[in-house]
Design a protein around this motif. Sequence first.
Motif, PDB file in Angstrom:
ATOM      1  N   HIS A   1      28.646  51.225 -22.167  1.00  0.00           N
ATOM      2  CA  HIS A   1      27.584  50.445 -21.153  1.00  0.00           C
ATOM      3  C   HIS A   1      28.712  50.044 -19.887  1.00  0.00           C
ATOM      4  O   HIS A   1      28.259  50.141 -18.683  1.00  0.00           O
ATOM      5  CB  HIS A   1      27.283  48.983 -21.548  1.00  0.00           C
ATOM      6  N   GLU A   2      29.730  49.442 -20.052  1.00  0.00           N
ATOM      7  CA  GLU A   2      30.590  49.124 -19.151  1.00  0.00           C
ATOM      8  C   GLU A   2      31.148  50.214 -18.288  1.00  0.00           C
ATOM      9  O   GLU A   2      31.020  50.122 -17.220  1.00  0.00           O
ATOM     10  CB  GLU A   2      31.793  48.456 -19.398  1.00  0.00           C
ATOM     11  N   ALA A   3      31.399  51.581 -18.794  1.00  0.00           N
ATOM     12  CA  ALA A   3      31.938  52.797 -18.218  1.00  0.00           C
ATOM     13  C   ALA A   3      30.842  53.053 -17.163  1.00  0.00           C
ATOM     14  O   ALA A   3      30.879  53.758 -16.168  1.00  0.00           O
ATOM     15  CB  ALA A   3      32.450  53.652 -19.303  1.00  0.00           C
ATOM     16  N   VAL A   4      29.645  53.301 -17.939  1.00  0.00           N
ATOM     17  CA  VAL A   4      28.422  53.989 -17.307  1.00  0.00           C
ATOM     18  C   VAL A   4      27.965  53.074 -15.925  1.00  0.00           C
ATOM     19  O   VAL A   4      27.849  53.388 -15.030  1.00  0.00           O
ATOM     20  CB  VAL A   4      27.065  53.936 -18.261  1.00  0.00           C
ATOM     21  N   LEU A   5      27.978  51.812 -16.084  1.00  0.00           N
ATOM     22  CA  LEU A   5      27.264  50.836 -15.007  1.00  0.00           C
ATOM     23  C   LEU A   5      28.393  51.034 -13.863  1.00  0.00           C
ATOM     24  O   LEU A   5      28.043  50.706 -12.845  1.00  0.00           O
ATOM     25  CB  LEU A   5      27.245  49.428 -15.464  1.00  0.00           C
ATOM     26  N   ASN A   6      29.993  51.226 -14.075  1.00  0.00           N
ATOM     27  CA  ASN A   6      30.808  51.128 -13.146  1.00  0.00           C
ATOM     28  C   ASN A   6      30.588  52.481 -12.394  1.00  0.00           C
ATOM     29  O   ASN A   6      31.188  52.661 -11.324  1.00  0.00           O
ATOM     30  CB  ASN A   6      32.166  51.193 -13.988  1.00  0.00           C
TER      31      ASN A   6
ATOM     32  N   ILE B   1      21.452  51.036 -22.119  1.00  0.00           N
ATOM     33  CA  ILE B   1      22.038  51.607 -20.907  1.00  0.00           C
ATOM     34  C   ILE B   1      21.298  52.311 -20.082  1.00  0.00           C
ATOM     35  O   ILE B   1      21.087  52.127 -18.867  1.00  0.00           O
ATOM     36  CB  ILE B   1      23.320  52.362 -21.623  1.00  0.00           C
ATOM     37  N   LEU B   2      20.451  53.185 -20.371  1.00  0.00           N
ATOM     38  CA  LEU B   2      19.596  54.078 -19.985  1.00  0.00           C
ATOM     39  C   LEU B   2      18.661  53.324 -19.093  1.00  0.00           C
ATOM     40  O   LEU B   2      18.278  53.569 -17.893  1.00  0.00           O
ATOM     41  CB  LEU B   2      18.928  55.044 -20.670  1.00  0.00           C
TER      42      LEU B   2
END
Lengths: 225, 225
Positions: B87-92, B136-137
């Motif tokens: 979640h953190e990596a994607v939102l970054n 996440i999506l």
Amino acid sequence: EVIAETIAFFQPKHLAGKRVLLTAGPTFEAIDPVRGITNRSSGRMGYALARACREAGAEVTLVSGPVTLARPHGVVRIDADSALAMHEAVLNHAAQCDVFIAVAAVADYRPQAPAEHKIKKKGSPPTIALTENPDILAEVAALPQPPFCVGFAAESQALGENAEVKRQRKGIPLIVGNLVQESMGSDAATLTLFDEHGRHPLPTGAKIDLARHVVAHIATLLEDR
Amino acid sequence: EVIAETIAFFQPKHLAGKRVLLTAGPTFEAIDPVRGITNRSSGRMGYALARACREAGAEVTLVSGPVTLARPHGVVRIDADSALAMHEAVLNHAAQCDVFIAVAAVADYRPQAPAEHKIKKKGSPPTIALTENPDILAEVAALPQPPFCVGFAAESQALGENAEVKRQRKGIPLIVGNLVQESMGSDAATLTLFDEHGRHPLPTGAKIDLARHVVAHIATLLEDR
């Protein structure tokens, strides 16, 4: 493979003529057709020991949980995903072996009732009810004519104490303790051997070198029996 | 690698100049330092898509769960074990990309309170209380200026229905449905694409070939926007 075979050729034949059964890797305890409970065991220590036993002249059968490692040359591998599958495979072979080395990180518990179809997300989070898995090592050690049994104790703290307690509770001659923070998923490890004579720390090293140490120690204890 | 690069060279450059972010693999939701909940996703479909996107000329970032696959050539990989880490990596990265393809089998739930030390076996079996993971999506799709979002629906039954419901609920233009019994852990798969025009079944095939189909479909929908 030629190099591996050459190295194998020059290893001392501590276990010539012995039949060795090992387990390695994690287990996967199904929650539903896709999800499950597992652990961080890579299988490398068990595979290294299978290789070291074969190098030492043994006939080796390796019951393996779900890992992506290559089968060591000359070793018979039986795939067993779950604790129950591993239990069945081991009990089918244990009576015909001289040494049993339980390296696999077998789950203590499995979901009580795995779902037949993928569980859909809805409402409040579910809880997972667990039930106890069989203790494969203790069952093998309790056979009328048990093989020489070796256990592994992966601990995250108080290594010596837990490992020796485990050895006595299971009634086995040798247990190999390792601190999981140091070794799980890694190619190196720090191991301490626990037997009736006390504790024997091994120098930190590559798993294959440690495996050869363990095999030599097993051979010594086998001779003393 | 030379062969892979030659093949890549001759693929149509459907995504030239586009920045694509993908997730792939399972997640590992810790129960304690060694145990956790995971799933049978091998990461192969996500890795095949990352490769196909890069072949099609895109700049590719792959957020990967714990798998043993090699990083596809020319792709930036970010390792993220758990749903929260993913979640953190994607939102970054999501705000800077043109296309987001969520292939990872992200756990819907995680253990509410992971234990700091390995849980010892004692008394009656424990139960594992779970708490919901972020979607996440759906979060990426709800950004002020979202990338073109593609979801995956791994189903063990009623594929079409679940996939289309998921597409509409998440508010995304494209979802790729696959039956897990056929494809999970395998190199081949049977996929059906669901978009606003309806359903588009793809012929069963190798994951890399299917991935190229999906990339071509994404490119067509991107042009229509």
